[in-house]
Write a protein that holds these residues in place. Structure first.
Motif, PDB file in Angstrom:
ATOM      1  N   THR A   1       0.723  -1.114  -0.191  1.00 23.81           N
ATOM      2  CA  THR A   1      -0.075   0.211  -0.089  1.00 23.81           C
ATOM      3  C   THR A   1       1.094   1.312  -0.166  1.00 23.81           C
ATOM      4  OG1 THR A   1      -0.020  -0.076   2.460  1.00 23.81           O
ATOM      5  CG2 THR A   1      -2.080  -1.195   1.321  1.00 23.81           C
ATOM      6  N   GLY A   2       2.218   1.193   0.038  1.00 26.00           N
ATOM      7  CA  GLY A   2       3.037   2.415   0.000  1.00 26.00           C
ATOM      8  C   GLY A   2       3.331   2.546   1.436  1.00 26.00           C
ATOM      9  N   PRO A   3       4.174   3.551   1.486  1.00 25.70           N
ATOM     10  CA  PRO A   3       4.777   4.336   0.787  1.00 25.70           C
ATOM     11  C   PRO A   3       6.140   3.897   0.198  1.00 25.70           C
ATOM     12  CG  PRO A   3       5.629   5.115   3.063  1.00 25.70           C
ATOM     13  CD  PRO A   3       4.637   3.739   2.943  1.00 25.70           C
ATOM     14  N   ASN A   4       6.731   2.529   0.196  1.00 21.96           N
ATOM     15  CA  ASN A   4       7.947   2.464  -0.054  1.00 21.96           C
ATOM     16  C   ASN A   4       8.252   2.150  -1.374  1.00 21.96           C
ATOM     17  OD1 ASN A   4       8.634   2.105   2.555  1.00 21.96           O
ATOM     18  ND2 ASN A   4       8.270   0.035   3.028  1.00 21.96           N
ATOM     19  N   THR A   5       6.932   1.517  -2.015  1.00 25.33           N
ATOM     20  CA  THR A   5       6.968   1.222  -3.396  1.00 25.33           C
ATOM     21  C   THR A   5       7.127   2.309  -4.146  1.00 25.33           C
ATOM     22  OG1 THR A   5       5.520   0.278  -5.256  1.00 25.33           O
ATOM     23  CG2 THR A   5       4.417   1.574  -3.878  1.00 25.33           C
ATOM     24  N   PHE A   6       6.560   3.550  -3.711  1.00 21.42           N
ATOM     25  CA  PHE A   6       6.761   4.802  -4.669  1.00 21.42           C
ATOM     26  C   PHE A   6       8.278   5.443  -4.389  1.00 21.42           C
ATOM     27  CE2 PHE A   6       2.418   5.574  -2.567  1.00 21.42           C
ATOM     28  CZ  PHE A   6       2.051   4.974  -3.434  1.00 21.42           C
ATOM     29  N   LEU A   7       8.977   5.144  -3.362  1.00 19.20           N
ATOM     30  CA  LEU A   7      10.670   5.319  -3.254  1.00 19.20           C
ATOM     31  C   LEU A   7      11.064   4.588  -4.163  1.00 19.20           C
ATOM     32  CD1 LEU A   7      12.667   6.845  -1.663  1.00 19.20           C
ATOM     33  CD2 LEU A   7      12.602   5.081  -0.018  1.00 19.20           C
TER      34      LEU A   7
ATOM     35  N   MET B   1      18.451  13.312 -26.058  1.00 12.96           N
ATOM     36  CA  MET B   1      17.214  13.808 -26.292  1.00 12.96           C
ATOM     37  C   MET B   1      16.017  13.224 -26.428  1.00 12.96           C
ATOM     38  SD  MET B   1      18.445  16.846 -26.357  1.00 12.96           S
ATOM     39  CE  MET B   1      17.232  17.813 -26.988  1.00 12.96           C
ATOM     40  N   HIS B   2      16.364  11.792 -26.243  1.00 14.64           N
ATOM     41  CA  HIS B   2      14.864  11.003 -26.432  1.00 14.64           C
ATOM     42  C   HIS B   2      14.670  10.163 -25.239  1.00 14.64           C
ATOM     43  CE1 HIS B   2      15.287  11.503 -30.865  1.00 14.64           C
ATOM     44  NE2 HIS B   2      16.451  11.409 -30.668  1.00 14.64           N
ATOM     45  N   ILE B   3      14.616  10.836 -24.081  1.00 13.37           N
ATOM     46  CA  ILE B   3      14.376  10.286 -22.819  1.00 13.37           C
ATOM     47  C   ILE B   3      12.682   9.965 -22.920  1.00 13.37           C
ATOM     48  CG2 ILE B   3      14.092  10.726 -20.349  1.00 13.37           C
ATOM     49  CD1 ILE B   3      16.211  12.518 -20.373  1.00 13.37           C
ATOM     50  N   PRO B   4      12.577   8.753 -22.670  1.00 13.13           N
ATOM     51  CA  PRO B   4      11.235   8.294 -22.543  1.00 13.13           C
ATOM     52  C   PRO B   4      10.138   8.578 -21.673  1.00 13.13           C
ATOM     53  CG  PRO B   4      12.304   6.212 -21.801  1.00 13.13           C
ATOM     54  CD  PRO B   4      13.344   7.569 -22.085  1.00 13.13           C
ATOM     55  N   GLU B   5       8.827   8.453 -21.869  1.00  9.04           N
ATOM     56  CA  GLU B   5       7.869   8.633 -21.013  1.00  9.04           C
ATOM     57  C   GLU B   5       8.013   7.229 -19.912  1.00  9.04           C
ATOM     58  OE1 GLU B   5       4.276  11.207 -22.158  1.00  9.04           O
ATOM     59  OE2 GLU B   5       4.327   9.264 -23.382  1.00  9.04           O
ATOM     60  N   PHE B   6       7.291   7.326 -18.795  1.00  2.16           N
ATOM     61  CA  PHE B   6       7.559   6.102 -17.748  1.00  2.16           C
ATOM     62  C   PHE B   6       6.044   5.654 -17.607  1.00  2.16           C
ATOM     63  CE2 PHE B   6      11.538   8.337 -17.482  1.00  2.16           C
ATOM     64  CZ  PHE B   6      12.438   7.191 -17.387  1.00  2.16           C
ATOM     65  N   GLN B   7       5.961   4.263 -17.579  1.00  4.24           N
ATOM     66  CA  GLN B   7       4.814   3.703 -17.171  1.00  4.24           C
ATOM     67  C   GLN B   7       4.930   2.649 -16.066  1.00  4.24           C
ATOM     68  OE1 GLN B   7       0.998   3.614 -18.289  1.00  4.24           O
ATOM     69  NE2 GLN B   7       1.338   2.500 -16.591  1.00  4.24           N
TER      70      GLN B   7
ATOM     71  N   PHE C   1      -3.379   4.039  -4.357  1.00  2.00           N
ATOM     72  CA  PHE C   1      -3.574   5.341  -5.136  1.00  2.00           C
ATOM     73  C   PHE C   1      -3.975   6.554  -4.659  1.00  2.00           C
ATOM     74  CE2 PHE C   1      -3.255   1.785  -8.203  1.00  2.00           C
ATOM     75  CZ  PHE C   1      -2.646   2.460  -9.164  1.00  2.00           C
ATOM     76  N   LYS C   2      -4.555   6.497  -3.229  1.00  2.00           N
ATOM     77  CA  LYS C   2      -4.843   7.825  -2.246  1.00  2.00           C
ATOM     78  C   LYS C   2      -3.605   8.574  -1.894  1.00  2.00           C
ATOM     79  CE  LYS C   2      -7.723   7.756   0.749  1.00  2.00           C
ATOM     80  NZ  LYS C   2      -8.360   6.951   1.936  1.00  2.00           N
ATOM     81  N   SER C   3      -2.431   7.683  -2.030  1.00  2.00           N
ATOM     82  CA  SER C   3      -1.339   8.248  -1.369  1.00  2.00           C
ATOM     83  C   SER C   3      -0.079   8.293  -2.293  1.00  2.00           C
ATOM     84  CB  SER C   3      -0.660   7.470  -0.063  1.00  2.00           C
ATOM     85  OG  SER C   3      -0.727   6.089  -0.657  1.00  2.00           O
TER      86      SER C   3
ATOM     87  N   GLU D   1       3.539  14.699  -7.405  1.00  2.00           N
ATOM     88  CA  GLU D   1       4.487  15.041  -8.248  1.00  2.00           C
ATOM     89  C   GLU D   1       5.133  13.866  -9.106  1.00  2.00           C
ATOM     90  OE1 GLU D   1       6.463  14.282  -4.564  1.00  2.00           O
ATOM     91  OE2 GLU D   1       4.503  15.249  -5.210  1.00  2.00           O
ATOM     92  N   LYS D   2       4.410  12.995  -9.209  1.00  2.00           N
ATOM     93  CA  LYS D   2       4.932  11.593  -9.796  1.00  2.00           C
ATOM     94  C   LYS D   2       5.376  11.955 -11.351  1.00  2.00           C
ATOM     95  CE  LYS D   2       0.520   9.534 -10.860  1.00  2.00           C
ATOM     96  NZ  LYS D   2       0.586  10.073 -12.350  1.00  2.00           N
ATOM     97  N   GLN D   3       6.294  11.453 -11.869  1.00  2.00           N
ATOM     98  CA  GLN D   3       6.936  11.576 -13.252  1.00  2.00           C
ATOM     99  C   GLN D   3       6.708  10.257 -14.013  1.00  2.00           C
ATOM    100  OE1 GLN D   3      11.321  12.572 -12.537  1.00  2.00           O
ATOM    101  NE2 GLN D   3      10.887  14.031 -10.861  1.00  2.00           N
TER     102      GLN D   3
END
Length: 253
Positions: free
Chosen positions: A66-72, A93-99, A114-116, A120-122
Motif C-alpha cells: 500500500t506504499g509508501p515504500n513502492t513509491f520510493l 534527447m530521447h528520454i522516454p515517458e515512464f509507465q 493510489f490515494k497516497s 508530483e510523480k513523473q
C-alpha cells in the motif's frame, strides 16, 4: 477449466496505527540500502540501445502493498534511468515517458495505494492485481522489474505440513524453526518451485536488454535457516498464537 485462485493474505490495509503503511520502516531501510546497487546495475547493465525510442519505459513493482515504500523504489528507478539516457549521446534527447505497474494480490488495498501516490510523480501509474508467481504481462513488455520483501511469501503452504500421517507434519508451529528436517525440506521444495515459477514468468515478460532487481530476506550460508533471526521471530510469534488459540478453546469449552 477455471483455475483456482490461491488464498491471499495482504498487508494490513488503510493508514491506521496497525497498517502496513505505518509499520514498514524496516522494509524502507532495505530499499534505501539497495538503492546504490540498483543504480549501479542500471548504469552498467541496462541496455537502452535495444529499446524503442517511441515506446514508454515500463516498470513493474511486484508485491507493492500500500506504499509508501513502492513509491520510493519507483522514483529511484526513474531517476537512475533518466540519468542513463542523459549520459548516452545518441539518446540524451530521447528520454522516454515512464509507465509504472503496481502489482500485488487481488485483495491488496489498492485504494490506499493510489490515494497516497505522489502528486508530483513523473510517470503514468496503473495497478495489476494477481499472483506474481503467474504471468501477468504480455511477452517482452517490461523494461525493469522490481520486488522487495515479497518473494519470501510462498504461494501456498506445503500440503504435507498439515498431513498428520506425514513426517513433515508441523503440529504446533507456523514456521520451520525447531522443526524436523522433513519440515525444512518441504519449505525448501515449495520455495524452489515458487522461485522457478516467478523467474520463468518474468523471463517471458522482460524485454531484451531489460533488468530485474530483487530484494529478499536471506541468511548467511554458515547459519542454518531454522536458526536465523527471522525464523526465531516467527517461532516466537507462533508460540504466542498457540497460547491465544488455547485460551479461546478453554473459554469455549
Amino acid at each position: 477449466m477455471t483455475k483456482a485462485v490461491a488464498e491471499s493474505f495482504p498487508m494490513n490495509r488503510g493508514e491506521g496505527v496497525y497498517s502496513y503503511t505505518q509499520n514498514s520502516s524496516h522494509q524502507r531501510d532495505g530499499v534505501n540500502s539497495s538503492k546504490a546497487v540498483i543504480d549501479e546495475a542500471i548504469a552498467e547493465k541496462l541496455d537502452i540501445l535495444k529499446f524503442s525510442t517511441s515506446d514508454p519505459f515500463t516498470i513493474a513493482d511486484f508485491g507493492c502493498s500500500t506504499g509508501p515504500n513502492t513509491f520510493l523504489v519507483v522514483q529511484n528507478v526513474v531517476d537512475a534511468v533518466k540519468l542513463k539516457y542523459q549520459k548516452c549521446p545518441s539518446l540524451s534527447m530521447h528520454i522516454p515517458e515512464f509507465q509504472v505497474y503496481f502489482n500485488d494480490h487481488i485483495d491488496n488495498d489498492f485504494n490506499t495505494l493510489f490515494k497516497s501516490i505522489p502528486l508530483e510523480k513523473q510517470y503514468f501509474a496503473a495497478s495489476v492485481p494477481g499472483s506474481f508467481y503467474d504471468r501477468l504481462f504480455p511477452k517482452a513488455s517490461l523494461n525493469f522489474v522490481h520486488s522487495s520483501y515479497a518473494l519470501h511469501w510462498l504461494s501456498t503452504l506445503p500440503s504435507e505440513l498439515l498431513d498428520k500421517n506425514s513426517p513433515a507434519w508441523n503440529k504446533g508451529r507456523i514456521t520451520y524453526a525447531n522443526a524436523p528436517d522433513e519440515v525444512v525440506k518441504a519449505f525448501k521444495a515449495q520455495f524452489a518451485k515458487d522461485m522457478s515459477s516467478f523467474l520463468n514468468a518474468r523471463a517471458e515478460e522482460v524485454v531484451p536488454g531489460g533488468l530485474m532487481g530483487l530484494l529478499l530476506i536471506a541468511t548467511p550460508d554458515d547459519i542454518p535457516s531454522p536458526k536465523s533471526i527471522f525464523a526465531g521471530l516467527f517461532d516466537l510469534m507462533g508460540s504466542c498464537l498457540m497460547d491465544m488459540a488455547k485460551i479461546v478453546r478453554d473459554v469455549q469449552f
